[in-house]
Design a protein around this motif. Structure first.
Motif, PDB file in Angstrom:
ATOM      1  N   ASN A 160       0.841  -1.208  -0.163  1.00 40.34           N
ATOM      2  CA  ASN A 160       0.159   0.083  -0.020  1.00 40.34           C
ATOM      3  C   ASN A 160       1.089   1.284   0.032  1.00 40.34           C
ATOM      4  O   ASN A 160       0.518   2.299   0.311  1.00 40.34           O
ATOM      5  CB  ASN A 160      -0.999  -0.048   1.224  1.00 40.34           C
ATOM      6  CG  ASN A 160      -0.216  -0.093   2.401  1.00 40.34           C
ATOM      7  OD1 ASN A 160       1.142  -0.201   2.449  1.00 40.34           O
ATOM      8  ND2 ASN A 160      -0.980  -0.068   3.780  1.00 40.34           N
ATOM      9  N   LYS A 161       2.053   1.180  -0.573  1.00 41.29           N
ATOM     10  CA  LYS A 161       2.978   2.317  -0.309  1.00 41.29           C
ATOM     11  C   LYS A 161       2.802   3.373  -1.513  1.00 41.29           C
ATOM     12  O   LYS A 161       3.354   4.425  -1.808  1.00 41.29           O
ATOM     13  CB  LYS A 161       4.562   1.710  -0.409  1.00 41.29           C
ATOM     14  CG  LYS A 161       4.785   1.093   1.074  1.00 41.29           C
ATOM     15  CD  LYS A 161       6.338   0.675   0.896  1.00 41.29           C
ATOM     16  CE  LYS A 161       6.786  -0.258   1.925  1.00 41.29           C
ATOM     17  NZ  LYS A 161       7.111   0.540   3.096  1.00 41.29           N
ATOM     18  N   PHE A 162       2.220   2.651  -2.749  1.00 39.57           N
ATOM     19  CA  PHE A 162       2.127   3.729  -4.010  1.00 39.57           C
ATOM     20  C   PHE A 162       0.890   3.801  -4.328  1.00 39.57           C
ATOM     21  O   PHE A 162      -0.116   3.418  -4.022  1.00 39.57           O
ATOM     22  CB  PHE A 162       2.784   2.687  -5.103  1.00 39.57           C
ATOM     23  CG  PHE A 162       4.194   2.085  -4.511  1.00 39.57           C
ATOM     24  CD1 PHE A 162       5.317   2.977  -4.427  1.00 39.57           C
ATOM     25  CD2 PHE A 162       4.341   0.792  -4.104  1.00 39.57           C
ATOM     26  CE1 PHE A 162       6.499   2.504  -3.922  1.00 39.57           C
ATOM     27  CE2 PHE A 162       5.428   0.330  -3.410  1.00 39.57           C
ATOM     28  CZ  PHE A 162       6.501   1.249  -3.641  1.00 39.57           C
ATOM     29  N   LYS A 163       0.744   5.083  -5.232  1.00 40.86           N
ATOM     30  CA  LYS A 163      -0.420   5.458  -5.915  1.00 40.86           C
ATOM     31  C   LYS A 163      -0.735   4.431  -7.332  1.00 40.86           C
ATOM     32  O   LYS A 163      -1.764   4.652  -7.749  1.00 40.86           O
ATOM     33  CB  LYS A 163      -0.271   7.008  -6.351  1.00 40.86           C
ATOM     34  CG  LYS A 163      -0.241   7.868  -5.375  1.00 40.86           C
ATOM     35  CD  LYS A 163      -1.219   7.981  -4.485  1.00 40.86           C
ATOM     36  CE  LYS A 163      -1.093   9.062  -3.464  1.00 40.86           C
ATOM     37  NZ  LYS A 163      -1.788   8.655  -2.363  1.00 40.86           N
ATOM     38  N   THR A 164       0.335   3.609  -7.453  1.00 39.17           N
ATOM     39  CA  THR A 164       0.259   3.309  -8.960  1.00 39.17           C
ATOM     40  C   THR A 164       0.384   1.482  -8.648  1.00 39.17           C
ATOM     41  O   THR A 164       0.748   0.987  -7.720  1.00 39.17           O
ATOM     42  CB  THR A 164       1.454   3.299  -9.642  1.00 39.17           C
ATOM     43  OG1 THR A 164       2.605   3.354  -8.922  1.00 39.17           O
ATOM     44  CG2 THR A 164       1.196   4.927 -10.067  1.00 39.17           C
TER      45      THR A 164
ATOM     46  N   GLU B 170       2.701   0.454 -15.856  1.00 37.21           N
ATOM     47  CA  GLU B 170       2.259   1.165 -14.645  1.00 37.21           C
ATOM     48  C   GLU B 170       1.164   2.103 -14.789  1.00 37.21           C
ATOM     49  O   GLU B 170       1.219   2.984 -15.729  1.00 37.21           O
ATOM     50  CB  GLU B 170       3.501   2.110 -14.353  1.00 37.21           C
ATOM     51  CG  GLU B 170       3.291   2.869 -13.234  1.00 37.21           C
ATOM     52  CD  GLU B 170       4.660   4.051 -12.882  1.00 37.21           C
ATOM     53  OE1 GLU B 170       5.049   3.770 -11.866  1.00 37.21           O
ATOM     54  OE2 GLU B 170       4.429   4.895 -13.299  1.00 37.21           O
TER      55      GLU B 170
ATOM     56  N   ILE C  71      -2.104   4.030 -12.701  1.00 32.69           N
ATOM     57  CA  ILE C  71      -2.718   4.582 -11.531  1.00 32.69           C
ATOM     58  C   ILE C  71      -3.510   3.568 -10.855  1.00 32.69           C
ATOM     59  O   ILE C  71      -4.565   3.227 -11.499  1.00 32.69           O
ATOM     60  CB  ILE C  71      -3.380   6.312 -11.798  1.00 32.69           C
ATOM     61  CG1 ILE C  71      -2.505   7.086 -12.479  1.00 32.69           C
ATOM     62  CG2 ILE C  71      -3.792   6.724 -10.200  1.00 32.69           C
ATOM     63  CD1 ILE C  71      -1.599   7.636 -11.851  1.00 32.69           C
TER      64      ILE C  71
ATOM     65  N   GLU D 209      -8.234   3.633  -7.156  1.00 35.19           N
ATOM     66  CA  GLU D 209      -8.604   4.594  -5.849  1.00 35.19           C
ATOM     67  C   GLU D 209      -8.374   6.043  -6.168  1.00 35.19           C
ATOM     68  O   GLU D 209      -9.218   6.790  -5.718  1.00 35.19           O
ATOM     69  CB  GLU D 209      -8.074   3.994  -4.553  1.00 35.19           C
ATOM     70  CG  GLU D 209      -8.670   4.542  -3.533  1.00 35.19           C
ATOM     71  CD  GLU D 209      -7.983   4.061  -2.283  1.00 35.19           C
ATOM     72  OE1 GLU D 209      -7.870   4.615  -1.261  1.00 35.19           O
ATOM     73  OE2 GLU D 209      -7.475   2.776  -2.268  1.00 35.19           O
ATOM     74  N   PHE D 210      -7.475   6.145  -6.758  1.00 34.74           N
ATOM     75  CA  PHE D 210      -6.931   7.817  -7.104  1.00 34.74           C
ATOM     76  C   PHE D 210      -7.470   8.445  -8.490  1.00 34.74           C
ATOM     77  O   PHE D 210      -6.990   9.312  -8.862  1.00 34.74           O
ATOM     78  CB  PHE D 210      -5.322   7.853  -6.934  1.00 34.74           C
ATOM     79  CG  PHE D 210      -5.090   7.171  -5.810  1.00 34.74           C
ATOM     80  CD1 PHE D 210      -5.337   7.636  -4.453  1.00 34.74           C
ATOM     81  CD2 PHE D 210      -4.248   6.155  -5.790  1.00 34.74           C
ATOM     82  CE1 PHE D 210      -5.105   7.113  -3.180  1.00 34.74           C
ATOM     83  CE2 PHE D 210      -3.824   5.368  -4.622  1.00 34.74           C
ATOM     84  CZ  PHE D 210      -4.240   6.083  -3.391  1.00 34.74           C
ATOM     85  N   LEU D 211      -8.492   7.887  -9.140  1.00 36.50           N
ATOM     86  CA  LEU D 211      -8.737   8.264 -10.374  1.00 36.50           C
ATOM     87  C   LEU D 211      -9.987   9.206 -10.230  1.00 36.50           C
ATOM     88  O   LEU D 211     -10.859   9.175  -9.190  1.00 36.50           O
ATOM     89  CB  LEU D 211      -9.292   7.148 -11.435  1.00 36.50           C
ATOM     90  CG  LEU D 211      -8.456   6.271 -11.652  1.00 36.50           C
ATOM     91  CD1 LEU D 211      -8.996   5.030 -12.492  1.00 36.50           C
ATOM     92  CD2 LEU D 211      -7.156   6.793 -12.485  1.00 36.50           C
TER      93      LEU D 211
END
Lengths: 419, 422
Positions: free
Chosen positions: A20-24, A93, A95, A98-100
């Motif tokens: 869970n460290k990344f946005k991608t 890679e 996104i 969750e961050f869209l």
């Protein structure tokens, strides 16, 4: 972080890295085969041709448009030498959903695209599209010719070539122009079919992955079509040379490039962890013996340091020096090797080296591609060592062990690029 | 502490201006081991003329002082070098100087507070002597020599010369061998005392921190200095129009390299929104799926898409498109054609697609503590809150983007710099 490996079919593995460290999310496909003189150039060309077009995305433009539509998904495809093996690497890679700004199923689409590029290339009349193969041959030629542009890496490449003359590891990962000229579209496609049928396939997914991720992979048509295969990691036995080789090469350079290739000849337990510490004390950073003695004290070099090639048990020392300082530099470098043998380094040197290595280990889970590479390295070596265990092993390395390894280190090749 | 956040990407930042004037920005990242700290001063190569707030004295300094100072900060009394100290802690430390700021930083997973001790100690305690200043001149002269040999740097400097007659951005960051020879310990102390006052500095940390705790740790390490007022910086007056259309030189390159620039004269208008529109436009004009790139690739005139950059502060702003081609002029002609096409017909589907791509580019920046901290620092010195790129993204419409296209991508603002094969 959870890492899980599932064998889809014999020779084909799916590796899941839950983080869970990344946005991608990062997806990767690695196609691994033995490194051979016959196929090295074909594989390099293959990696380039695959990204030009697929059955359902026939041009590079359409591939780019699809990637942009996916919030600028990053795609990369390349070739790598892993010990005596060659790997075609594809990465995608995107996104995390969750961050869209709007709900979309990006991950599912990512799998479709990367599988499509790897396993469903554009075929016309039973071969790769002529225009793409010819274009990429031209580009690859420029890359191979460009090898000499970077004098530092060229010198290192040459030293390894001399150390492994007529052996797999001595091959250049992008191949050779003589071989390139002869490859036809048909031959390349036949080669591709053979690769897909026989190579070791590893699929990686890293990120905040959904429950049904395994289904996404399994349900993919391209994956279903793949057949099981017997795979083996290629590993040639190590041969020690009796007398060191000295090679000089001339080129129009202002700065000379000195490269020393050394063999580590020891079967001590945990050899790679001990050698890692040895290498770091010798030439790992600004606190190392090389940096302090060759650069800071003698002012002989602009750049100096050493690398450890774990898979082949070699140490490579590199220095950029004034040409007339060759003898002097060599002498000081040899002195450092002797000092290591005689245990002339402090506990503080060892602690600094451990700190530096541990910082590198702790960085592994902090970068998605580094983490995937780490696990892939484990996969090829057939080991399963967590980063925590890795750190413990480094912590346990003693001065005596390093001295033992130091005494097994033998000069193999001295290479000097000069004018 | 003031809280700013982006709900869309689920990130927060805490900002506080301390009593001594120092701005601290804390960006907590719960799931990461890596910690990053960067301490910047709003002092770069363009700040060569200013009024010292304490004495009201107007000072001219030789070109390259900010960079020279950066080099000298690591050196401490008794030959101690802070960079070596940080290395032996297993910490990756560095420093850099730009046109408008200088920054000192490190990244680590371990020994964070020991390293913070060292960083905050050396930045607050300069140690300049006649001897160590003199010694540095040789090293920096080598560095200048390296830039002289760097085709990319010459390309960039020539492009700036085309765009500006007299703008401080034209000053080489490292200065010249002549200018650095005029630097002495007094000049360095004068600049240090003016620009390294906390009120001119910003410290950014990013990593798994509790905001109150890290704030206290920072406060504990601060050396009290007298607060000072605003530094008045004197720059050459804004000038209208470009200096010259074209400049070329020859160097050892395997293929010519070129830079096409567009000068933007409205440096203060809604910075973030404009920047987003420009990112979209640059991608539409020369990006990977652009008609220009496809055409040039097929003709063998480009092997890779152009690099794109929009560089701006309050004193200058310009678009820079850089690439390598055997025929740079043809690429420029094609670019002008594509600009005309886009002005006549802003393809809606294309616009929306590229807009998505640009959004993705912004989000990816938040993958890494180093990228996040560096972005917040450099944006802060431009008066920007970095989250605004994500938050204002939706306000950038096709109409607005067309407006920016007409305003900036105009032939009369365009310059070209080329480095030919020697």
């Amino acid at each position: 972080m959870i890492n899980e490996t599932i064998e889809l079919k014999e020779g084909i593995k799916f590796h899941k890295i839950q983080t869970n460290k990344f946005k991608t999310n990062l997806l990767a496909i690695f196609l691994t085969m033995p490194l051979t003189k016959e196929n090295v150039t074909k594989n390099a060309l293959l990696a380039a041709v695959l990204r030009r077009g697929t059955k359902n995305m026939q041009t590079q433009e359409i591939i780019s448009q699809n990637l942009e539509e996916m919030y600028g998904a990053g795609f990369d495809c390349g070739i790598e030498k892993n010990g005596d093996n060659q790997t075609i690497k594809l990465y995608l890679e995107t996104i995390n959903d969750e961050f869209l700004p709007e709900k979309e199923e990006l991950l599912k689409k990512s799998f479709q695209i990367i599988f499509e590029i790897a396993f469903n290339p554009l075929i016309e009349n039973g071969k790769f599209k002529t225009e793409y193969v010819q274009g990429e041959k031209e580009n690859l030629k420029q890359i191979i010719e460009g090898k000499i542009d970077n004098k530092g890496s060229y010198a290192m490449e040459r030293c390894i070539e001399e150390m492994y003359k007529n052996k797999a590891y001595g091959l250049y990962k992008y191949g050779y122009i003589e071989a390139l000229d002869k490859i036809t579209e048909e031959e390349l496609y036949n080669h591709y079919k053979e690769v897909i049928k026989t190579c070791k396939i590893d699929i990686y997914a890293s990120g905040m992955l959904p429950q049904n991720i395994l289904e996404m992979v399994k349900e993919n048509e391209s994956i279903q079509k793949l057949q099981e295969r017997k795979v083996q990691i290629n590993e040639e036995p190590k041969q020690l040379i009796e007398q060191e080789k000295i090679i000089e090469e001339k080129m129009e350079v202002t700065q000379g490039k000195l490269v020393l290739g050394l063999d580590v000849d020891s079967n001590i337990e945990n050899i790679s962890y001990i050698t890692m510490c040895y290498n770091t004390i010798l030439g790992g950073g600004a606190n190392s013996k090389m940096f302090q003695n060759v650069r800071e004290k003698a002012s002989l070099a602009y750049t100096v340091g050493s690398n450890y090639l774990k898979r082949k048990q070699n140490i490579i020392i590199r220095a950029g020096i004034e040409i007339q300082n060759y003898e002097k530099a060599l002498e000081i470098i040899k002195q450092q090797l002797d000092d290591m043998k005689n245990g002339k380094f402090t506990q503080e040197d060892l602690n600094n080296a451990k700190n530096l290595i541990i910082a590198t280990i702790e960085n592994i889970p902090e970068e998605q591609d580094t983490q995937i590479s780490y696990y892939f390295g484990q996969e090829l070596a057939n080991t399963n060592i967590s980063t925590e265990e890795y750190k413990e092993k480094i912590q346990k390395v003693s001065k005596e062990q390093i001295v033992e390894v130091a005494n097994s280190v033998k000069m193999n090749t001295i290479y000097f690029l000069r004018n | 502490m003031k809280l700013v956040e982006s709900t869309r990407i689920k990130e927060k930042a805490y900002i506080e201006k301390l009593n001594n004037g120092l701005t601290v920005i804390i960006i907590p990242k719960e799931n990461t081991q890596k910690k990053y700290v960067i301490w910047g001063t709003h002092f770069g190569s363009i700040d060569n003329r200013f009024i010292m707030p304490k004495t009201n004295e107007e000072v001219f300094v030789p070109d390259g002082v900010a960079h020279f100072l950066e080099h000298k900060m690591f050196e401490q009394e008794n030959g101690r070098n802070s960079l070596d100290v940080l290395m032996s802690l297993g910490v990756d430390a560095n420093a850099y100087t730009t046109n408008n700021h200088t920054a000192y930083l490190f990244e680590t997973t371990n020994n964070f507070y020991e390293a913070l001790d060292e960083l905050m100690d050396y930045v607050q305690n300069p140690y300049f002597t006649d001897e160590n200043v003199e010694k540095e001149k040789g090293i920096i002269a080598q560095e200048i020599g390296m830039y002289d040999d760097d085709p990319g740097w010459q390309l960039y400097m020539n492009a700036l010369d085309c765009m500006y007659k007299e703008n401080a951005i034209k000053i080489d960051i490292a200065g010249t061998v002549e200018s650095i020879n005029k630097i002495d310990k007094d000049v360095l102390y004068k600049c240090y005392n003016t620009f390294y006052n906390p009120s001119n500095m910003t410290l950014v940390v990013c990593g798994d921190f509790k905001p109150e705790e890290i704030m206290q740790e920072i406060k504990n390490r601060i050396v009290e200095k007298e607060k000072q007022g605003e530094i008045e910086r004197i720059y050459p007056k804004d000038e209208k129009g470009i200096n010259k259309k074209y400049k070329e030189t020859s160097m050892p390159v395997s293929k010519p390299i070129f830079l096409i620039g567009f000068k933007d004269e409205n440096t203060n208008k809604d910075k973030v929104k404009k920047h987003i529109a420009i990112e979209i436009l640059m991608n539409m004009l020369v990006g990977k799926s652009s008609p220009l790139y496809q055409k040039m690739y097929d003709e063998g005139l480009l092997l890779a898409p152009l690099d794109m950059d929009y560089e701006f502060t309050n004193n200058y702003a310009h678009v820079m498109l850089t690439g390598q081609s055997k025929e740079p002029k043809k690429v420029q002609e094609e670019l002008l054609k594509q600009i005309q096409n886009l002005k006549q017909n802003m393809d809606n589907k294309y616009f929306e697609r590229i807009k998505k791509k640009v959004y993705g580019d912004y989000v990816v920046e938040y993958n890494n503590v180093a990228d996040i901290a560096r972005m917040f620092l450099s944006d802060y010195f431009k008066g920007i809150n970095s989250f605004d790129y994500i938050e204002q993204y939706n306000t950038v419409t096709e109409e607005y983007t067309t407006e920016i296209l007409n305003e900036i991508f105009d032939e009369k603002n365009m310059v070209m710099s080329v480095v030919n094969i020697k």
